[in-house]
Write a protein that holds these residues in place. Structure first.
Motif, mmCIF file in Angstrom:
data_model
loop_
_atom_site.group_PDB
_atom_site.id
_atom_site.type_symbol
_atom_site.label_atom_id
_atom_site.label_comp_id
_atom_site.label_asym_id
_atom_site.label_seq_id
_atom_site.Cartn_x
_atom_site.Cartn_y
_atom_site.Cartn_z
ATOM 1 N N ASN A 93 0.213 30.700 2.904
ATOM 2 C CA ASN A 93 -0.972 31.288 2.291
ATOM 3 C C ASN A 93 -1.251 30.568 0.977
ATOM 4 O O ASN A 93 -0.699 30.907 -0.064
ATOM 5 C CB ASN A 93 -0.766 32.787 2.047
ATOM 6 C CG ASN A 93 -2.032 33.459 1.579
ATOM 7 O OD1 ASN A 93 -2.972 32.799 1.122
ATOM 8 N ND2 ASN A 93 -2.064 34.763 1.677
ATOM 9 N N SER A 96 -3.819 30.444 -0.942
ATOM 10 C CA SER A 96 -4.470 31.224 -1.987
ATOM 11 C C SER A 96 -3.459 32.091 -2.744
ATOM 12 O O SER A 96 -3.473 32.152 -3.978
ATOM 13 C CB SER A 96 -5.558 32.068 -1.336
ATOM 14 O OG SER A 96 -5.999 33.044 -2.198
ATOM 15 N N ALA A 97 -2.572 32.745 -2.001
ATOM 16 C CA ALA A 97 -1.553 33.565 -2.652
ATOM 17 C C ALA A 97 -0.610 32.690 -3.469
ATOM 18 O O ALA A 97 -0.172 33.075 -4.551
ATOM 19 C CB ALA A 97 -0.764 34.351 -1.608
ATOM 20 N N ALA A 98 -0.311 31.490 -2.963
ATOM 21 C CA ALA A 98 0.568 30.583 -3.688
ATOM 22 C C ALA A 98 -0.070 30.170 -5.013
ATOM 23 O O ALA A 98 0.581 30.146 -6.048
ATOM 24 C CB ALA A 98 0.875 29.353 -2.830
ATOM 25 N N ARG A 99 -1.378 29.874 -4.979
ATOM 26 C CA ARG A 99 -2.058 29.462 -6.204
ATOM 27 C C ARG A 99 -2.024 30.592 -7.222
ATOM 28 O O ARG A 99 -1.711 30.388 -8.386
ATOM 29 C CB ARG A 99 -3.504 29.059 -5.904
ATOM 30 C CG ARG A 99 -4.274 28.681 -7.158
ATOM 31 C CD ARG A 99 -5.677 28.203 -6.878
ATOM 32 N NE ARG A 99 -5.671 26.950 -6.125
ATOM 33 C CZ ARG A 99 -6.138 26.817 -4.901
ATOM 34 N NH1 ARG A 99 -6.690 27.841 -4.304
ATOM 35 N NH2 ARG A 99 -6.086 25.661 -4.293
ATOM 36 N N LEU A 100 -2.312 31.809 -6.750
ATOM 37 C CA LEU A 100 -2.305 32.951 -7.670
ATOM 38 C C LEU A 100 -0.915 33.227 -8.217
ATOM 39 O O LEU A 100 -0.771 33.849 -9.243
ATOM 40 C CB LEU A 100 -2.833 34.194 -6.952
ATOM 41 C CG LEU A 100 -4.342 34.310 -6.846
ATOM 42 C CD1 LEU A 100 -4.720 35.524 -6.041
ATOM 43 C CD2 LEU A 100 -4.965 34.403 -8.224
ATOM 44 N N SER A 101 0.113 32.774 -7.498
ATOM 45 C CA SER A 101 1.473 32.985 -7.991
ATOM 46 C C SER A 101 1.864 31.944 -9.027
ATOM 47 O O SER A 101 3.005 31.892 -9.445
ATOM 48 C CB SER A 101 2.470 32.947 -6.828
ATOM 49 O OG SER A 101 2.173 33.945 -5.903
ATOM 50 N N PHE A 104 -7.571 35.490 -15.765
ATOM 51 C CA PHE A 104 -6.327 34.933 -15.211
ATOM 52 C C PHE A 104 -6.391 33.413 -15.071
ATOM 53 O O PHE A 104 -5.487 32.793 -14.536
ATOM 54 C CB PHE A 104 -6.049 35.583 -13.846
ATOM 55 C CG PHE A 104 -4.616 35.466 -13.401
ATOM 56 C CD1 PHE A 104 -3.597 36.021 -14.146
ATOM 57 C CD2 PHE A 104 -4.291 34.796 -12.233
ATOM 58 C CE1 PHE A 104 -2.273 35.916 -13.732
ATOM 59 C CE2 PHE A 104 -2.970 34.686 -11.813
ATOM 60 C CZ PHE A 104 -1.963 35.250 -12.564
ATOM 61 N N PRO A 144 -3.535 29.685 -13.272
ATOM 62 C CA PRO A 144 -2.682 30.864 -13.165
ATOM 63 C C PRO A 144 -1.305 30.629 -13.795
ATOM 64 O O PRO A 144 -0.741 31.538 -14.402
ATOM 65 C CB PRO A 144 -2.561 31.071 -11.661
ATOM 66 C CG PRO A 144 -3.789 30.488 -11.099
ATOM 67 C CD PRO A 144 -4.116 29.322 -11.972
ATOM 68 N N ILE A 195 0.353 33.124 -16.428
ATOM 69 C CA ILE A 195 1.644 33.783 -16.236
ATOM 70 C C ILE A 195 2.526 33.556 -17.458
ATOM 71 O O ILE A 195 3.177 34.454 -17.959
ATOM 72 C CB ILE A 195 2.334 33.257 -14.953
ATOM 73 C CG1 ILE A 195 1.529 33.680 -13.721
ATOM 74 C CG2 ILE A 195 3.760 33.782 -14.849
ATOM 75 C CD1 ILE A 195 1.948 32.979 -12.448
ATOM 76 N N LYS A 253 -5.055 38.299 1.877
ATOM 77 C CA LYS A 253 -5.629 36.982 1.658
ATOM 78 C C LYS A 253 -5.016 36.297 0.433
ATOM 79 O O LYS A 253 -4.722 35.112 0.468
ATOM 80 C CB LYS A 253 -7.140 37.117 1.486
ATOM 81 C CG LYS A 253 -7.897 35.833 1.554
ATOM 82 C CD LYS A 253 -9.390 36.102 1.663
ATOM 83 C CE LYS A 253 -10.169 35.181 0.775
ATOM 84 N NZ LYS A 253 -10.260 35.596 -0.625
ATOM 85 N N ASP A 254 -4.844 37.050 -0.653
ATOM 86 C CA ASP A 254 -4.449 36.413 -1.909
ATOM 87 C C ASP A 254 -3.107 36.868 -2.456
ATOM 88 O O ASP A 254 -2.574 36.261 -3.373
ATOM 89 C CB ASP A 254 -5.508 36.704 -2.992
ATOM 90 C CG ASP A 254 -6.880 36.237 -2.580
ATOM 91 O OD1 ASP A 254 -6.964 35.129 -2.052
ATOM 92 O OD2 ASP A 254 -7.847 36.987 -2.774
ATOM 93 N N GLY A 255 -2.562 37.951 -1.917
ATOM 94 C CA GLY A 255 -1.393 38.524 -2.556
ATOM 95 C C GLY A 255 -0.074 38.071 -1.971
ATOM 96 O O GLY A 255 0.866 37.756 -2.686
ATOM 97 N N VAL A 310 2.399 36.007 1.119
ATOM 98 C CA VAL A 310 2.541 35.075 2.222
ATOM 99 C C VAL A 310 3.097 35.905 3.373
ATOM 100 O O VAL A 310 4.274 36.208 3.429
ATOM 101 C CB VAL A 310 3.484 33.914 1.877
ATOM 102 C CG1 VAL A 310 3.483 32.885 2.992
ATOM 103 C CG2 VAL A 310 3.068 33.265 0.575
ATOM 104 N N THR A 358 7.250 34.169 -7.698
ATOM 105 C CA THR A 358 6.705 33.896 -9.028
ATOM 106 C C THR A 358 7.778 33.502 -10.041
ATOM 107 O O THR A 358 7.464 33.011 -11.105
ATOM 108 C CB THR A 358 5.995 35.141 -9.567
ATOM 109 O OG1 THR A 358 6.852 36.260 -9.355
ATOM 110 C CG2 THR A 358 4.679 35.364 -8.861
ATOM 111 N N TRP A 378 4.997 40.546 -9.249
ATOM 112 C CA TRP A 378 4.416 40.359 -10.576
ATOM 113 C C TRP A 378 5.236 41.031 -11.651
ATOM 114 O O TRP A 378 5.341 40.517 -12.775
ATOM 115 C CB TRP A 378 2.972 40.852 -10.582
ATOM 116 C CG TRP A 378 2.117 39.867 -9.863
ATOM 117 C CD1 TRP A 378 1.474 40.052 -8.680
ATOM 118 C CD2 TRP A 378 1.893 38.518 -10.240
ATOM 119 N NE1 TRP A 378 0.849 38.897 -8.310
ATOM 120 C CE2 TRP A 378 1.084 37.937 -9.242
ATOM 121 C CE3 TRP A 378 2.287 37.730 -11.313
ATOM 122 C CZ2 TRP A 378 0.668 36.613 -9.286
ATOM 123 C CZ3 TRP A 378 1.879 36.418 -11.366
ATOM 124 C CH2 TRP A 378 1.074 35.879 -10.367
#
Lengths: 346, 501
Positions: free
Chosen positions: A227, A229-234, B304, B327, B331, B344-346, B348, B360, B414
């Motif tokens: 994923n 997108s999730a990787a980028r946000l992380s 962010f 990001p 962080i 979608k974004d949170g 894997v 993270t 997070w």
């Protein structure tokens, strides 16, 4: 743990929380899935050994291993790329160019008559130069893909053509042969009873397994493929990871190029043509998903061995080269269909 | 024309619609009003055949109907124009209108002449003066909408449902649309108009139906009702909200946002965020409310560091001015963003719980560049325990868990970064009541521990129960700020509805 719970394992929310993983899941079907390529390989070996008495010999074993060592080098790099949901079509041409540069520098060095300058290379020097060339080309792939958002298929297709052209320019279309016994050792020598190329590919596999399982980079590769997108946000630097992966793939293609050149004692300008397809086939047969995020290095190694054994067996059985291609294609299809069926039933 | 009787729809036990009755008359515009989650879109989806199983009955032209899919509803004469337009940008207007129902000649080839002629007639009727061969991608959004309407008219649709038709178009395009709607009324078509924009409804609608919490609250003639009453009907719920006590001891300023602007990524002349400034304090839970498209998510993303090229403005974190370009920098500055769409974004989804939680903070879990499995395990185990994540093991694939547990994994990953500022975008969307209350409790505990928290939500009760202070956004602007004592549902909603302040 009852077998019923295992079958419905995805409905974990209804289970009471337990922190310890079950030591044994109590079902054979899972092991069947996990080791499907090993089982397929075993059956394949069994059939060939029944049909040909030349197959199950030590000499033939090393022969197969030596033949697939180049594909393993390339396939390992390809696996990393495919895990990020990318693809690298350029590896075959990169292999040829790196082989040519290694051979050319070893034999002729660099001559600059206008400056009255000649640079000679040691064996270590040419190997490093070849590796550097491959890594740079891979980095270039990664740069166009991440900086200009060129789809990996297109970016590496372009480099496939560019690197082949550069190989032709450098070799002027002729093989560079007669590289000496020291250089030939890389591709044909033995060390402690094992062929040198097998040592090389084995070490590469070991390092790659370590990379994917035990390092941050490996974790990021899986996360990006799973994923992006999730990787980028992380907070993961996607461009850096991807570029690194393509650079590694380029470097491994260079190693393949050096082995091939050494084994033939000659750098062929048309070496490595369609090697990228063999590598992709190994990756796919090994169970790595072309959409990224799922797969493993050891799976790819199994895939490469299956292809190698199949090639070897078909030759031993005197199957015509034309039929060999047909059979290989069917095996690839079959492997992917089985894999799809398994992931659906999960 | 179209009558819905006692419609009830449940989603895995949760009631989305309860005994809703609706009558749509020919030649009239019926406005469907309700706040987010009131059940408007569920009702629309039932009428247009997206959800074939429901309780109750639908009568169309006096006959009971039950559409198995949208295609069937369309053939019967009920067309829906979704908020997101369903057009193929690389095909022409004609090709889009006839997509899936092409006219074929006797030879089996496309009868392009006839299709083009009929497209021209439709466009003429709708006053859209463009060549039918124009690619849809080259049209303005308003014009694309007209193409969608043309598509509906081609089927001789008797009922046309429009879902938020003006959310993406300019004022002059709205005028064109209203002209078309008036024309359709004269042709005796029935129109259902779903919108947040009350002032528009007063101009165009004849009747109204208010939905709230899945129930039909009131219906009547648009002329006999005023805006205040409609708003009151939309929100006036009797549920007791467990309001928390407001904190008196306000902490130091943690995050100041000054004049944040964000350009539209494609239409550069438009802005998604306009001069947004506010301050978040230590230990404070700041609620951010807005309707769909108000720019809530974009605001969090901009803070962010996700839009470095399009955004302008200044961030000040703990009295230090900072520019966040990625990001990773955010962080490092102590921010964490729990995104709206966890799938979608949170997360894997294909990786296991432990890997997701650790993603993270991998640099902290290494020994000399090698990941330490024991450290990863103890970190994930800690959060599985603290957040009560229900999973068979830390090796369970994240995609196999329920929505609430997935959300807890995102929170865990997070919290592992030890943030000082937590940005939560719709933290309880799509999760069950139990998990919701656990997450509210967690938010409260984190604030008590000194974190500054921004909670974005489109659910009023959620905002009211969780926040210390509430900001309201509409169309990319901050339109109001409420201290907890003075916040009311009416007031918040009034500020959130565009063009009514």
């Amino acid at each position: 743990m009852s077998p019923k719970v295992f079958v419905k394992e995805e409905k974990a929310q209804v289970q009471p929380p337990t922190l310890k993983a079950p030591a044994f899941s109590g079902s054979y079907s899972r092991y069947l899935v996990k080791f499907q390529s090993l089982i397929a390989l075993f059956i394949l070996c069994l059939i060939i050994s029944l049909l040909s008495d030349k197959f199950l010999t030590v000499a033939n074993g090393w022969n197969v291993m030596r033949q697939i060592s180049v594909n393993i080098c390339i396939s390992v790099g390809m696996t990393l790329v495919v895990l990020t949901a990318g693809i690298d079509l350029s590896v075959g041409s990169v292999l040829a160019l790196c082989g040519a540069i290694t051979a050319g520098l070893l034999k002729f060095g660099i001559e600059l008559p206008s400056q009255d300058l000649f640079i000679g290379f040691t064996l270590l020097g040419v190997v490093l130069a070849g590796l550097l060339t491959g890594t740079l080309l891979g980095t270039f792939n990664g740069w166009t893909i991440t900086r200009f958002k060129v789809p990996p298929f297109v970016a590496t297709l372009a480099v496939l053509t560019i690197a082949r052209g550069l190989t032709m320019l450098y070799t002027k279309g002729f093989p560079i042969s007669g590289l000496g016994a020291d250089f030939a050792y890389i591709g044909t020598g033995w060390l402690l009873g094992i062929p040198v190329p097998v040592w090389i590919s084995g070490i590469i596999v070991g390092l790659a397994v370590f990379l994917t399982n035990k390092t941050r980079l490996g974790r990021y590769i899986y996360a990006i493929g799973g994923n992006e997108s999730a990787a980028r946000l992380s907070g993961i630097n996607i461009s850096k990871v991807k570029t690194t992966v393509y650079a590694i793939a380029g470097g491994l293609a260079a190693i393949g190029g050096i082995i091939v050149t050494s084994r033939l004692d000659s750098a062929q300008p048309n070496a490595g043509i369609s090697y990228e397809l063999d590598a992709i086939a190994a990756v796919v047969i090994g169970g790595t998903s072309l959409s990224g995020g799922r797969g493993s290095i050891l799976g790819t190694v199994q895939g490469a061995i299956i292809i190698g054994v199949l090639n070897n067996g078909l030759v031993l059985l005197n199957v015509s080269p034309f039929w060999q291609q047909v059979v290989k294609g069917m095996v690839i299809l079959l492997a992917v269909i089985i894999d799809k069926a398994n992931s659906k039933s999960e | 024309m179209l009558v819905a009787e006692n419609i009830t729809k449940k989603f895995s036990g949760v009631v989305a619609l309860e005994n809703v009755c609706l009558e749509i008359e020919a030649g009239k515009v019926t406005a469907l009003i309700g706040e987010n989650g009131a059940g408007k879109s569920t009702l629309m989806k039932i009428l247009s055949g997206v959800y074939p199983d429901y309780e109750g009955s639908i009568l169309f032209r006096g006959q009971v109907v039950n559409f198995a899919n949208p295609r069937e509803a369309q053939r019967a004469g009920i067309a829906i124009i979704h908020q997101e337009l369903n057009l193929v940008p690389y095909l022409s207007i004609t090709e889009n209108i006839f997509l899936g129902r092409e006219i074929i000649t006797a030879w089996g080839t496309l009868n392009q002449k006839e299709m083009r002629r009929r497209t021209q007639l439709l466009l003429h009727k709708l006053n859209l003066d463009v060549n039918p061969d124009t690619l849809v991608g080259e049209l303005k959004v308003g014009q694309q909408q007209v193409v969608e309407i043309a598509k509906a008219l081609l089927d001789e649709s008797e009922v046309i449902i429009m879902d938020e038709p003006t959310s993406a178009i300019s004022d002059s395009e709205v005028e064109v649309l209203f002209g078309i709607i008036q024309g359709l009324k004269r042709e005796n078509k029935a129109i259902v108009y779903v919108s947040h924009k009350l002032d528009e409804l007063f101009r165009i609608a004849d009747r109204f139906v208010v939905l709230r919490d899945g129930r039909c609250i009131e219906s009547g003639s648009m002329q006999e009702v005023c805006q205040e009453r409609l708003i009151q009907k939309m929100v006036g719920r009797e549920i007791n909200i467990s309001r928390k006590k407001t904190k008196n001891n306000q902490g130091k300023a943690l995050l100041s946002v000054e004049n944040i602007c964000l350009k539209h990524p494609v239409r550069k002349d438009q802005s998604l965020l306009k001069n947004i400034s506010f301050t978040l304090h230590q230990g404070e839970i700041l609620g951010l409310f807005g309707l769909m498209g108000a720019g809530r998510t974009e605001l969090l993303e901009t803070i962010f560091g996700l839009h470095p090229k399009l955004a302008t403005g200044q961030l000040i974190i703990s009295q230090q001015p900072v520019t966040l370009k990625s990001p990773a920098e955010a962080i490092k500055a102590g921010l964490a963003l729990v995104p709206e769409d966890r799938k979608k974004d949170g997360l894997v989804l294909g990786l296991d719980v432990q890997t997701n939680i650790c993603l993270t903070t991998l640099p902290d879990l290494e020994d000399a560049g090698i990941l330490n499995n024991r450290k990863e395990f103890s970190l994930s185990e800690k959060y599985i325990r603290d957040l009560k994540i229900k999973t068979s093991s830390e090796k369970q694939t994240a995609g196999n868990l329920s929505g609430g547990n997935q959300q807890k994994i995102v929170l865990a990953k997070w919290l592992a970064t030890k943030p000082r500022i937590l940005l939560l975008d719709e933290p309880t969307r799509g999760i069950d009541i139990n998990a919701k209350s656990e997450i509210y409790k967690l938010i409260q505990e984190l604030a008590d521990a000194g974190l500054g928290i921004i909670v974005v939500s489109s659910e009023l009760p959620e905002i009211l129960s969780v926040s210390d202070r509430i900001l309201v956004m509409a169309e990319g602007r901050l339109t109001a700020e409420f201290a907890m004592e003075e916040a009311t549902e009416d007031g918040i909603l009034k500020a959130a509805i565009p063009n009514t302040i």
